[in-house]
Design an enzyme around this catalytic site. Sequence first.
Site, PDB file in Angstrom:
ATOM      1  NE  ARG A  25      46.551  43.578  37.775  1.00 16.42           N
ATOM      2  CZ  ARG A  25      47.606  42.705  37.906  1.00 16.42           C
ATOM      3  NH1 ARG A  25      48.039  42.245  39.045  1.00 16.42           N
ATOM      4  NH2 ARG A  25      48.320  42.469  36.820  1.00 16.42           N
TER       5      ARG A  25
ATOM      6  CG  HIS B   6      46.243  38.192  36.290  1.00 16.30           C
ATOM      7  ND1 HIS B   6      45.855  39.123  35.461  1.00 16.30           N
ATOM      8  CD2 HIS B   6      45.729  36.990  36.087  1.00 16.30           C
ATOM      9  CE1 HIS B   6      45.204  38.583  34.413  1.00 16.30           C
ATOM     10  NE2 HIS B   6      44.982  37.244  34.988  1.00 16.30           N
TER      11      HIS B   6
ATOM     12  CE1 TYR C  66      53.061  40.073  37.958  1.00 15.91           C
ATOM     13  CE2 TYR C  66      52.939  37.723  38.444  1.00 15.91           C
ATOM     14  CZ  TYR C  66      52.304  39.196  38.467  1.00 15.91           C
ATOM     15  OH  TYR C  66      51.072  39.273  38.855  1.00 15.91           O
TER      16      TYR C  66
END
Length: 363
Positions: free
Chosen positions: A261, A265, A274
Amino acid sequence: MTITETRQFDAELQFPMLQIVDYKGSLVDDTYKSEMTEEMVQRFYRQLKTMRLFDRKAVNLQRQGRLGTYPPFEGQEAAQVGSALALGDKDWMFPTYRDHAAIITFGQSYNILSNWNGRIEGNVPPKGKKILPPSVPIATQLPLAAGAAMAAKFQGHTTASIAYFGDGATSEGDFHEGMNFASVFKAPVVFFNQNNGYAISVPIEKQMNSKTIAQKSVAYDMPGVRIDGNDIFIVYFETKKALERARSGEGPTLIEAVTWRYGAHTTADDPKKYRNQQESEDRREYDPVTRLELFMKKNDYWDDAWAQKIEEEATEEIEAAVKVMETMAAPDVNDLYDHIFEQAPWPIAEHKQKYLKHLRGEN
């Protein structure tokens, strides 16, 4: 070599990542070459391209304040489109909140957009299509998919179910319950995992010791296969094989589609905190849409004018859907309460009454 190293080596050996077309667009496995017609390839490309345009439009709408929080799927188009195209018209689909490409490919309208503005119409599939509303709680759809498949089998139907989920779902109890039920009853269900490397902010190596997700099939005595999730051909043919196996009474299959991806998110997330975003950009070398384009050019299936027309038609379709969504009335607060139980139990009824009084400014 330690016992752990031996186990991990065996896992990779037993579950190699299967591929038909590599990231350079070259055919590396000709098993299905005769079925990979120009018509099929063009159909695949049109849907991949359309879904990418849809996803980018949805992200832009959210950034403009015209859509609520949205979970982008760019990079995962081949996994979703290829698997959805393998389904039969009467099969069941149990998607997650990120599986818009799968849902639309299987027959849902672009009205799914309205779901992210609080309209329940976005969760209603066309008549005759068995598509459950996207599951936001992680892995809850897996036991449901197994149950629907078991029910179909008990009733003598020849339909199958497919359940989509991410790598994070395999750490939930529902994953194991769904797999176990399906295994025990030989339910005609395909568990389709999109391993995009992260469960929100947690990388897969910090979430599990298993070298692959496909190896989790061993515990439930069902076939497991690991595939290149950016290769639409291996996705399509392996999903089709698993569905045919399910319908013939041979039981469930676990498919791990390894993909990526690119974006956040959700649009409420900041992946820079992150994840190295340069790594994400580097992975565009393995992009599913570009890969298919390269394959088409190598096989003389590509035409610039055709590709431009495809993009223009898809853009018109999506823009028309946006206009429809933006003419809808504001969401009805009653929808929060009225679609859970046939008759609301007293805690829900009481909460609804209090909340409606609050909205009216009453004490």
